[in-house]
Design an enzyme around this catalytic site. Structure first.
Site, PDB file in Angstrom:
ATOM      1  N   ARG A   1       0.828  -1.212   0.000  1.00 21.26           N
ATOM      2  CA  ARG A   1       0.000   0.000   0.000  1.00 21.26           C
ATOM      3  C   ARG A   1       0.866   1.268   0.000  1.00 21.26           C
ATOM      4  O   ARG A   1       0.513   2.272  -0.618  1.00 21.26           O
ATOM      5  CB  ARG A   1      -0.947  -0.012   1.206  1.00 21.26           C
TER       6      ARG A   1
ATOM      7  N   HIS B   1       0.520   4.330  -2.634  1.00 19.79           N
ATOM      8  CA  HIS B   1       0.320   5.724  -2.215  1.00 19.79           C
ATOM      9  C   HIS B   1       1.516   6.598  -2.564  1.00 19.79           C
ATOM     10  O   HIS B   1       1.385   7.818  -2.642  1.00 19.79           O
ATOM     11  CB  HIS B   1       0.002   5.795  -0.720  1.00 19.79           C
TER      12      HIS B   1
ATOM     13  N   ASN C   1      -3.508   8.949   4.315  1.00 23.10           N
ATOM     14  CA  ASN C   1      -2.375   8.284   4.965  1.00 23.10           C
ATOM     15  C   ASN C   1      -2.387   8.380   6.488  1.00 23.10           C
ATOM     16  O   ASN C   1      -1.895   7.473   7.174  1.00 23.10           O
ATOM     17  CB  ASN C   1      -1.057   8.885   4.462  1.00 23.10           C
TER      18      ASN C   1
ATOM     19  N   HIS D   1      -6.522  -5.948  -2.341  1.00 27.44           N
ATOM     20  CA  HIS D   1      -7.383  -6.058  -1.154  1.00 27.44           C
ATOM     21  C   HIS D   1      -7.735  -7.509  -0.853  1.00 27.44           C
ATOM     22  O   HIS D   1      -8.670  -7.779  -0.101  1.00 27.44           O
ATOM     23  CB  HIS D   1      -8.646  -5.196  -1.324  1.00 27.44           C
TER      24      HIS D   1
HETATM   25  C1  HEM Z   1      -8.885   1.521  -6.221  1.00 24.06           C
HETATM   26  C2  HEM Z   1      -8.826   2.430  -5.283  1.00 24.06           C
HETATM   27  C3  HEM Z   1      -8.455   2.115  -3.868  1.00 24.06           C
HETATM   28  C4  HEM Z   1      -9.094   2.568  -2.767  1.00 24.06           C
HETATM   29  C5  HEM Z   1     -10.285   3.506  -2.733  1.00 24.06           C
HETATM   30  C6  HEM Z   1      -8.435   1.993  -1.631  1.00 24.06           C
HETATM   31  C7  HEM Z   1      -8.781   2.252  -0.316  1.00 24.06           C
HETATM   32  C8  HEM Z   1      -8.258   1.598   0.779  1.00 24.06           C
HETATM   33  C9  HEM Z   1      -8.679   1.802   2.131  1.00 24.06           C
HETATM   34  C10 HEM Z   1      -9.748   2.799   2.586  1.00 24.06           C
HETATM   35  C11 HEM Z   1      -7.976   0.957   2.922  1.00 24.06           C
HETATM   36  C12 HEM Z   1      -8.085   0.816   4.426  1.00 24.06           C
HETATM   37  C13 HEM Z   1      -7.176   1.831   5.112  1.00 24.06           C
HETATM   38  C14 HEM Z   1      -7.407   1.925   6.600  1.00 24.06           C
HETATM   39  O1  HEM Z   1      -8.486   1.544   7.064  1.00 24.06           O
HETATM   40  O2  HEM Z   1      -6.499   2.385   7.324  1.00 24.06           O
HETATM   41  C15 HEM Z   1      -7.089   0.223   2.068  1.00 24.06           C
HETATM   42  C16 HEM Z   1      -6.203  -0.741   2.504  1.00 24.06           C
HETATM   43  C17 HEM Z   1      -5.333  -1.402   1.656  1.00 24.06           C
HETATM   44  N1  HEM Z   1      -5.109  -1.122   0.325  1.00 24.06           N
HETATM   45 FE1  HEM Z   1      -6.286  -0.025  -0.872  1.00 24.06          FE
HETATM   46  N2  HEM Z   1      -7.415   1.202  -2.043  1.00 24.06           N
HETATM   47  C18 HEM Z   1      -7.379   1.247  -3.405  1.00 24.06           C
HETATM   48  C19 HEM Z   1      -6.454   0.628  -4.224  1.00 24.06           C
HETATM   49  C20 HEM Z   1      -5.379  -0.105  -3.768  1.00 24.06           C
HETATM   50  C21 HEM Z   1      -4.267  -0.527  -4.575  1.00 24.06           C
HETATM   51  C22 HEM Z   1      -4.072  -0.152  -6.041  1.00 24.06           C
HETATM   52  C23 HEM Z   1      -3.444  -1.257  -3.778  1.00 24.06           C
HETATM   53  C24 HEM Z   1      -2.134  -1.910  -4.096  1.00 24.06           C
HETATM   54  C25 HEM Z   1      -1.783  -2.317  -5.284  1.00 24.06           C
HETATM   55  C26 HEM Z   1      -4.069  -1.309  -2.463  1.00 24.06           C
HETATM   56  C27 HEM Z   1      -3.595  -2.001  -1.383  1.00 24.06           C
HETATM   57  C28 HEM Z   1      -4.163  -1.988  -0.124  1.00 24.06           C
HETATM   58  C29 HEM Z   1      -3.776  -2.890   0.930  1.00 24.06           C
HETATM   59  C30 HEM Z   1      -2.827  -4.061   0.799  1.00 24.06           C
HETATM   60  C31 HEM Z   1      -4.495  -2.507   2.062  1.00 24.06           C
HETATM   61  C32 HEM Z   1      -4.372  -3.080   3.488  1.00 24.06           C
HETATM   62  C33 HEM Z   1      -3.232  -2.353   4.185  1.00 24.06           C
HETATM   63  C34 HEM Z   1      -2.947  -2.807   5.604  1.00 24.06           C
HETATM   64  O3  HEM Z   1      -3.519  -3.776   6.091  1.00 24.06           O
HETATM   65  O4  HEM Z   1      -2.108  -2.129   6.248  1.00 24.06           O
HETATM   66  N3  HEM Z   1      -5.214  -0.573  -2.492  1.00 24.06           N
HETATM   67  N4  HEM Z   1      -7.274   0.643   0.767  1.00 24.06           N
END
Ligand code: HEM
Ligand SMILES: [Ca+2]
Ligand SMILES: [Ca+2]
Length: 305
Positions: A38, A42, A70, A169
């Site tokens: 992530r 970002h 972030n 995800h």
């Molecule tokens: C398409 C648009 C995307 C949106 C709107 C989005 C949004 C989010 C949100 C809201 C979270 C939770 C953050 C939190 O609660 O602190 C999250 C977690 C995460 N996102 Fe996305 N995301 C997107 C695309 C991506 C992409 C492109 C990747 C990587 C290639 C990604 C990888 C992750 C991962 C692995 C997590 C979990 C992180 C953790 O457990 O620390 N996301 N994302």
């Protein structure tokens, strides 16, 4: 102009060093791989893959870490520092923090059961951060599919990249505050999001009660929380996507994303191959190369500051 052999003579073992450090971190934190990939996402969406996200506040830097997408959310910065230290011990002053994020992402995915790919290298590190850019360029889970598609398109990524990369995800966690809009009063209707499976809804309402803590965590993939697989896409088909932005890929009437979800759900190899290519595409977003930028000695600080 990135290439896979960039450090072949200057740091031939860099991939192994990074992989070992990620593996060690995974032993005490099953979530860290998700957190690391992530960070790369970002980073790349804000002024390209230049490690701008890693810079701390200083007299001249307004850190991206404090931007809305972030703050109190991105994590793993300490692990990035550990990886950087391990790399510096073998190859001082050679490997950029931006490349470390790209390598750590590949290790995180492959060590979690997902695909491997040859990471393109040669990025250099920024001397600036762009907090405003982080606020505007990183997609929000509630802004709607067309707006998210535009943000991907703005960095040269298409709808296949959007669906494939959303497949990240398949592991990691999200805080209640990022999806509670779906649970009780979706868009002011007084009812939950109709595209949320009712059994899953009940579970999520227990995890995230009204008026409860917004920081409680839920698994992004309710079936295999720490494995990198294609279950994310079958979850969407059963209305078990966690974020609004996840479920919309499948539940938006007439959207071109639906058939891509179906294809990734029915064939994990197709998903893995497309994901690897889309990670390369994302990693190619406007890198600093040649004599632009610098190789930071400490990922948190611009050199000489
Ligand atoms: C398409 C648009 C995307 C949106 C709107 C989005 C949004 C989010 C949100 C809201 C979270 C939770 C953050 C939190 O609660 O602190 C999250 C977690 C995460 N996102 Fe996305 N995301 C997107 C695309 C991506 C992409 C492109 C990747 C990587 C290639 C990604 C990888 C992750 C991962 C692995 C997590 C979990 C992180 C953790 O457990 O620390 N996301 N994302
Ligand atoms: Ca960046
Ligand atoms: Ca999974």
């Amino acid at each position: 102009q990135l290439n896979s052999t960039f450090y072949a003579t200057t740091c031939p073992n860099v991939s192994t060093i990074v992989r070992n450090a990620v593996q060690q971190a995974l032993q005490s934190d099953a979530r860290i791989g998700a957190s690391l990939i992530r960070l790369h996402f970002h980073d790349c969406f804000v002024d390209g893959c230049d490690a701008s996200i890693l810079l701390d506040n200083s007299a001249t830097i307004q850190s991206e870490k404090d931007a809305a997408p972030n703050t109190n959310s991105t994590r793993g910065f300490d692990v990035v520092d550990n990886i950087k230290t391990a790399v510096e011990n073998s190859c001082p002053g050679v490997v950029s923090c931006a490349d470390i994020l790209a390598l750590a992402s590949e290790s995180s995915v492959s060590l979690s059961g997902g695909p491997s790919w040859s990471v393109l290298l040669g990025r250099r590190d920024s001397t600036t951060a762009n907090q405003g850019g982080a606020n505007t360029s990183i997609p929000s889970p509630v802004e709607g599919l067309s707006s998210i598609t535009s943000k991907f398109s703005a960095v040269g990524l298409n709808i296949t990249d959007l669906v494939a990369l959303s497949g990240a995800h398949t592991f990691g966690r999200a805080q209640c505050r990022t999806f509670i809009n779906r649970l009780y009063n979706f868009n002011g209707t007084g009812n939950p999001d109709p595209t949320l499976n009712t059994t899953y809804l009940a579970t999520l309402q227990q995890t995230c009660p009204q008026g409860g803590s917004g920081t409680t965590l839920a698994n992004l993939d309710l079936t295999t929380q720490d494995s990198f697989d294609n279950n994310y896409f079958s979850n969407l088909q059963t209305n078990e996507g966690l974020l609004q932005s996840d479920q919309e890929l499948f539940s938006t009437n007439g959207s071109a994303t639906i058939s891509i979800v179906n294809s990734f759900s029915s064939n994990q190899n197709t998903f893995f191959q497309t994901f690897a290519q889309s990670m390369i595409n994302m990693g190619n977003i406007s890198p600093l190369t040649g004599s632009s930028g610098e190789i930071r000695a400490d990922c948190k600080k611009v050199n000489g500051s």
